[in-house]
Design an enzyme around this catalytic site. Structure first.
Site, short mmCIF file in Angstrom:
data_model
loop_
_atom_site.label_atom_id
_atom_site.label_comp_id
_atom_site.label_asym_id
_atom_site.label_seq_id
_atom_site.Cartn_x
_atom_site.Cartn_y
_atom_site.Cartn_z
N TYR A 32 0.93 -1.23 -0.33
CA TYR A 32 0.09 0.04 -0.35
C TYR A 32 1.01 1.31 0.24
CZ TYR A 32 -4.73 2.27 0.29
OH TYR A 32 -5.73 2.62 -0.39
N PHE A 33 1.49 1.23 -1.00
CA PHE A 33 2.89 2.41 -0.99
C PHE A 33 2.23 3.45 -1.20
CE2 PHE A 33 5.27 -1.08 -4.23
CZ PHE A 33 5.83 -1.82 -2.76
N HIS A 37 7.67 5.24 0.94
CA HIS A 37 8.09 3.88 0.34
C HIS A 37 9.25 3.82 -0.25
CE1 HIS A 37 4.22 1.71 2.50
NE2 HIS A 37 5.32 1.34 2.90
N LYS A 149 11.03 6.38 10.35
CA LYS A 149 9.80 6.84 10.54
C LYS A 149 8.85 5.18 11.71
CE LYS A 149 4.54 6.39 11.18
NZ LYS A 149 4.51 5.53 10.30
N GLN A 153 11.48 -0.94 14.95
CA GLN A 153 11.88 -1.31 14.78
C GLN A 153 12.85 -1.27 14.09
OE1 GLN A 153 9.03 -2.86 11.25
NE2 GLN A 153 10.11 -1.80 10.01
N SER A 186 1.14 3.71 5.95
CA SER A 186 -0.34 3.56 5.03
C SER A 186 -1.98 3.60 5.75
CB SER A 186 -0.03 1.57 4.82
OG SER A 186 1.18 1.54 4.32
N ARG A 187 -1.52 3.57 7.04
CA ARG A 187 -2.79 3.06 7.92
C ARG A 187 -3.15 5.15 8.47
NH1 ARG A 187 0.87 -0.19 11.92
NH2 ARG A 187 -0.43 -2.28 11.65
P1 AMP Z 1 5.54 -0.60 6.30
O1 AMP Z 1 5.06 -0.81 5.10
O2 AMP Z 1 4.95 0.42 6.61
O3 AMP Z 1 5.67 -1.51 6.86
O4 AMP Z 1 6.92 0.47 6.08
C1 AMP Z 1 8.02 -0.38 5.11
C2 AMP Z 1 9.25 -0.10 5.60
O5 AMP Z 1 8.50 1.45 4.83
C3 AMP Z 1 9.84 0.56 7.13
O6 AMP Z 1 10.99 0.60 7.09
C4 AMP Z 1 8.99 2.00 7.55
O7 AMP Z 1 10.04 2.51 8.83
C5 AMP Z 1 9.97 2.50 6.20
N1 AMP Z 1 8.44 3.34 6.33
C6 AMP Z 1 7.16 3.69 5.91
N2 AMP Z 1 6.64 5.09 6.34
C7 AMP Z 1 8.13 6.09 6.31
C8 AMP Z 1 7.67 7.12 6.13
N3 AMP Z 1 6.78 8.36 6.04
N4 AMP Z 1 9.41 8.06 6.01
C9 AMP Z 1 9.75 6.83 5.37
N5 AMP Z 1 9.85 5.57 5.76
C10 AMP Z 1 8.70 5.16 5.77
#
Ligand code: AMP
Length: 284
Positions: A32-33, A37, A149, A153, A186-187
């Site tokens: 859900y880019f 991402h 973010k 993690q 994504s949330r």
């Molecule tokens: P997710 O799909 O939310 O699990 O995120 C996948 C990767 O993208 C993880 O390493 C997150 O920390 C990173 N990520 C998510 N949102 C952001 C953001 N706003 N800025 C930078 N990295 C992000």
């Protein structure tokens, strides 16, 4: 761009890429880019010859009453965006392929997983560490890109890589924000128009307040946190899960602001739990 579903096929592709002396960067995601991402993918492109992006909504990192089933998904759109961002392989394994029925092994990074989000989401970081370890084994990347973010993690993954002598370099990408300061996530799709407009910005406003206070000379963490909590409480429909000032390496709480201080927060806006974090004193 190649779409790969099977871990065995992914492993074979990576092996082949490496025999050609190509370096490989992995960007693990749940899909859900958004622009955050995509920036990670562009960074991966800069760092390595081949870019693999994984999409896997990992059941192991969701609690029983969390949003696993309603987590937003749009593979067709994600495929288009990844292809346009010059990704080489989009790896989308099924839960059955990642966790065959007889799986037993999990990875736990003890201390770093315990506080903050680990407190309200028991087992979450065990799920994260386990799936990232599996993705690292399947793709054997030289680089893996994670966003700041999700700061805890990132700390957990770095610790896992150190503890297990993993030959992979972790790149931490700064948080990508909407023009008004909201961290992309994504949330954010769960937020109603009203929550987005009137409440979700409380986290960014808290970061701005903390930076202003520190610039004015505030060094006392409890006093600073009290001001932040009362600011957040002034936004409608918000409920603080935690707001802490921590050392950015150990994630241990601090009494005094230092150059290593991170403000880390989780706040419920209506039914949606948002997290954010930032350095608050670049110049100490
Ligand atoms: P997710 O799909 O939310 O699990 O995120 C996948 C990767 O993208 C993880 O390493 C997150 O920390 C990173 N990520 C998510 N949102 C952001 C953001 N706003 N800025 C930078 N990295 C992000």
């Amino acid at each position: 761009m190649l779409l790969v579903n099977s871990p065995a096929e992914m492993r074979a592709w990576s092996k082949q890429a490496r025999t050609k002396n190509n370096s490989l960067a992995l960007v693990p995601t749940m899909g859900y880019f958004h622009e955050g991402h995509l920036q990670l993918m562009r960074k991966a492109r800069e760092l390595a010859d081949q870019v693999v992006v994984s999409i896997f909504v990992n059941p192991l990192q969701f609690g029983a009453h969390e949003d696993l089933t309603r987590y937003p998904r749009d593979l067709a759109r994600d495929e288009q965006l990844a292809a346009r961002t010059a990704v080489d392989v989009l790896f989308c394994p099924s839960a059955e392929a990642m966790y065959p029925p007889l799986s037993q092994t999990k990875i736990r990074v003890e201390e770093l997983s315990r506080g903050l989000c680990g407190e309200s989401r028991p087992g979450h970081f065990e799920g994260v560490a386990t799936v990232v370890a599996k993705l690292f084994h399947i793709t054997a990347p030289d680089w893996a890109i994670f966003g700041e973010k999700d700061f805890q993690q990132l700390a957990v993954i770095r610790q896992m890589v150190r503890d297990l002598d993993w030959d992979v370099a972790i790149f931490a990408h700064p948080t990508v924000r909407e023009p008004d300061g909201l961290a992309m996530s994504s949330r954010n799709a769960y937020l109603s128009a009203d929550e987005r407009k009137s409440s979700a910005l409380c986290l960014w406003k808290a970061i701005e307040l903390a930076r202003r206070e520190v610039a004015k000379g505030e060094r006392d963490a409890p006093r600073l946190l009290a001001k932040i909590e009362s600011l957040i409480a002034s936004f409608p429909n918000t409920e603080v899960d935690y707001v802490r000032l921590v050392d950015e390496t150990s994630l241990k709480p601090q009494d005094l602001v230092t150059a290593q201080s991170r403000l880390v927060m989780a706040v419920k806006v209506g039914q949606t739990r948002l997290i954010d974090n930032a350095r608050i004193c670049e110049d100490l």
